[in-house]
Scaffold this active site. Structure first.
Site, PDB file in Angstrom:
ATOM      1  N   HIS A  32       0.834  -1.204   0.000  1.00  0.00           N
ATOM      2  CA  HIS A  32       0.000   0.000   0.000  1.00  0.00           C
ATOM      3  C   HIS A  32       0.869   1.256   0.000  1.00  0.00           C
ATOM      4  CE1 HIS A  32      -2.875  -3.017   1.512  1.00  0.00           C
ATOM      5  NE2 HIS A  32      -3.799  -2.234   0.994  1.00  0.00           N
TER       6      HIS A  32
ATOM      7  N   ASP B 168      -4.652  -6.038  -7.952  1.00  0.00           N
ATOM      8  CA  ASP B 168      -4.847  -5.378  -6.677  1.00  0.00           C
ATOM      9  C   ASP B 168      -5.087  -3.905  -6.988  1.00  0.00           C
ATOM     10  OD1 ASP B 168      -5.041  -4.978  -3.962  1.00  0.00           O
ATOM     11  OD2 ASP B 168      -3.116  -5.890  -3.467  1.00  0.00           O
TER      12      ASP B 168
END
Length: 612
Positions: free
Chosen positions: A257, A330
């Site tokens: 992230h 993702d």
């Protein structure tokens, strides 16, 4: 749902498929990892012939929408939708882009989850917006409901299942199947037809900052067995499953992230560690595989993230593993993607690498236009575009969405959080709590009244745990300290401990070290100091690692320690049942606990004490 077609129609469809570049062979009709798609083939080909390029490109995207109703304009939701898309409501987002999918989030983001009836109504509204378009294509509506304490978007009243590492501690494929089935049943009831789960990563790195308890454990065969059971369970619950994060995110020290991790596994290590769960998921007919934003130079020496790597997505996943299902990225707004690729490049490169659906591009207009321009310029061939849209439409037909994408909103409340589901969650969770140390013989506690101090990390965690202990006739004081207790807080709580008969302290990643310095993080150092000060008070102390079980590695002088692998209400109830001897602790470590310097083994895989 199935659509029967005659032999003449099948021949026509085969001819068209050949012109599109598909290999029309028995293997193509029943692709690896997918149920027989012959009943859908003719209809899909017909749809492809009638769809515009713009409609096809729209199908590639999975977007988030702000708000709890498809058509109602609310100030906060409208402001966010305008910021991202230039429109006010979720339905208008669907009208504008005609995307293939939507992903729901919690109050920390788009705030899609309220009551079951509300979520179901939102889903129905979005499906109405999608099917009212000329192509009439329903949506894949997804969320990340992995179970456990970390990634479960649908909170109460949805049943909170224990999650991956607790399931690994239970060693039960039956538990894994039932957990996924309950999650799937409740998601399906509110119109969510795909879960971005199960996590198939094998967590072999204690310092992994993003996977940890989201993984079943470190043993590839255990992970493979339970992941296969979960795929089957999700299907039995009525939703599509998505194994993630390919080719494996279990041995990283960077959170994708916030950066781009690198997995340094050799090809041999990849085969032995990372791929078995994905192979098992494919064999079980998993609908979708999600990519990881990780570098894997043993497969792609260029250093491209797997999400943008043709050798990984097409060469390894499609050609070597024989996977013909849907590949989704993702989230493309994660730093693992955006730090390397601009918003007009990431979606094009991911698609060219082999992805079918592009999740959460940071700038939707830029991403859509970039992919459309790449098709119109010939950088992406129409054949390649049709291959992905074919897979998207096939999954929607396999899930019955073309027959009826809507749900009974009035019935959702009786299904979500049903008493039988909650009871199953507790039964499963009771088999996960692991007793790591009981050197002083403090456990199990007798039923005699005592003054108990419940302290440590987590406002809800300490409050709930205090309540479950008080329900056993104990006098309980709760003193939550936060993740990084200050010296003043430590002194205050330690002083209080001297006036109690027992201290139960919760920790959260107290063994964390900085990836740059190798030293304990501030929160880890503070928690370690807090536990040591409590031990010095002379009051018996029970430590429970509420997240990763590795905390005991830096608290080896603690005489009594447990691991719950999470802090759901069921986890805290299970912990209390073990404390008082109502349940025998049967959970076994699904990971190895290393020594503090991580050069040796403190507790091996499979360790776990009982009371017998």
């Amino acid at each position: 749902m199935t659509h029967g077609i005659g032999r003449r129609s099948l021949i026509t469809a085969a001819a068209v498929m050949g012109m599109l570049g598909f290999a029309v062979t028995p293997a193509a009709v029943a692709g690896p990892g997918n149920s027989d798609d012959a009943p859908f083939r003719g209809r899909i080909v017909s749809m492809l012939q009638h769809m515009s390029v713009e409609e096809k490109v729209g199908q590639l995207f999975v977007v988030e929408v702000y708000g709890r109703d498809a058509t109602t304009v609310t100030a906060t939701a409208a402001a966010n939708n305008r910021r991202l898309y230039g429109v006010d409501t979720p339905a208008q987002v669907i009208d504008k882009y005609r995307p293939g999918g939507v992903i729901y989030f919690t109050t920390r983001g788009p705030d899609n989850f309220g009551t079951p009836t509300q979520v179901a109504t939102l889903s129905n509204g979005l499906q109405t917006a999608a099917t009212d378009q000329p192509a009439g294509i329903p949506l894949l509506i997804s969320t990340d409901q992995e179970g456990g304490a970390l990634v479960a978007r649908f909170g109460a009243p949805a049943t909170q299942m224990p999650g991956q590492m607790p399931l690994g501690a239970s060693r039960s494929a039956d538990h894994a199947h039932r957990s996924a089935e309950v999650i799937g049943t409740e998601l399906a009831a509110v119109g969510i037809n795909q879960d971005y789960a199960p996590v198939a990563d094998v967590n072999v790195n204690p310092a992994n900052p993003v996977i940890g308890i989201r993984s079943i454990g470190e043993d590839p065969q255990l992970v493979a067995e339970l992941v296969a059971a979960e795929v089957d369970g999700f299907h039995d619950g009525g939703v599509a499953a998505a194994a993630k994060h390919f080719p494996g995110h279990g041995d990283t020290a960077t959170d994708s992230h916030f950066g781009l991790p690198e997995v340094t596994h050799t090809r041999e290590q990849l085969e032995a560690i990372d791929l078995p769960p994905f192979r098992a998921a494919i064999a079980e007919g998993v609908d979708t595989i999600m990519t990881a934003h990780v570098v894997l130079r043993s497969i792609d020496p260029s250093g491209a993230p797997a999400t943008m790597s043709e050798p990984i997505l097409t060469g390894l996943l499609r050609e070597e593993l024989g996977y013909d299902g849907l590949i989704v990225t993702d989230a493309l707004d994660m730093q693992g993607a955006t730090s390397t690729y601009p918003p007009n490049v990431a979606p094009v490169e991911a698609f060219k690498a082999g992805a079918d659906m592009l999740v959460l591009p940071p700038q939707m207009d830029v991403a859509y236009d970039a992919v459309l321009d790449a098709v119109l310029s010939g950088e992406i061939s129409e054949k390649r575009l049709d291959e992905s849209v074919y897979r998207i439409l096939r999954l929607k037909m396999q899930r019955g969405l073309f027959a009826d994408p809507f749900v009974d909103a009035a019935a959702a409340a009786a299904i979500v959080g049903a008493p039988a589901h909650v009871a199953d969650a507790q039964t499963i969770t009771d088999d996960t709590t692991t007793l790591l140390k009981n050197d002083a013989g403090v456990l199990p506690l007798s039923s005699e009244p005592r003054d108990v101090l419940v302290t440590g990390w987590g406002v809800a965690t300490t409050s709930t745990l205090g309540g479950t202990i008080a329900a056993r006739g104990q006098s309980v004081t709760v003193r939550e300290t936060g993740l990084t207790p200050s010296a003043a807080v430590i002194a205050e709580v330690v002083a209080a401990a001297a006036n109690h008969d027992l201290v139960v302290v919760s920790t959260n990643n107290a063994s964390n070290v900085s990836a740059t310095t190798g030293l304990p993080t501030a929160s880890a150092a503070a928690q370690q100091a807090f536990v040591q000060a409590l031990l010095a008070s002379g009051t018996p102390v029970v430590v429970s690692a509420m997240r990763n079980p590795y905390d005991i590695s830096v608290m080896t002088n603690v005489p009594t320690a447990l691991a719950t692998y999470g802090y759901t209400a069921a986890s805290l109830e299970s912990l209390t049942r073990v404390l008082f001897g109502e349940n025998d602790p049967v959970g076994k470590l699904p990971v190895t606990i290393p020594t503090a310097d991580r050069t040796g083994v403190l507790y091996p895989f499979g360790h776990g004490l009982g009371f017998d």
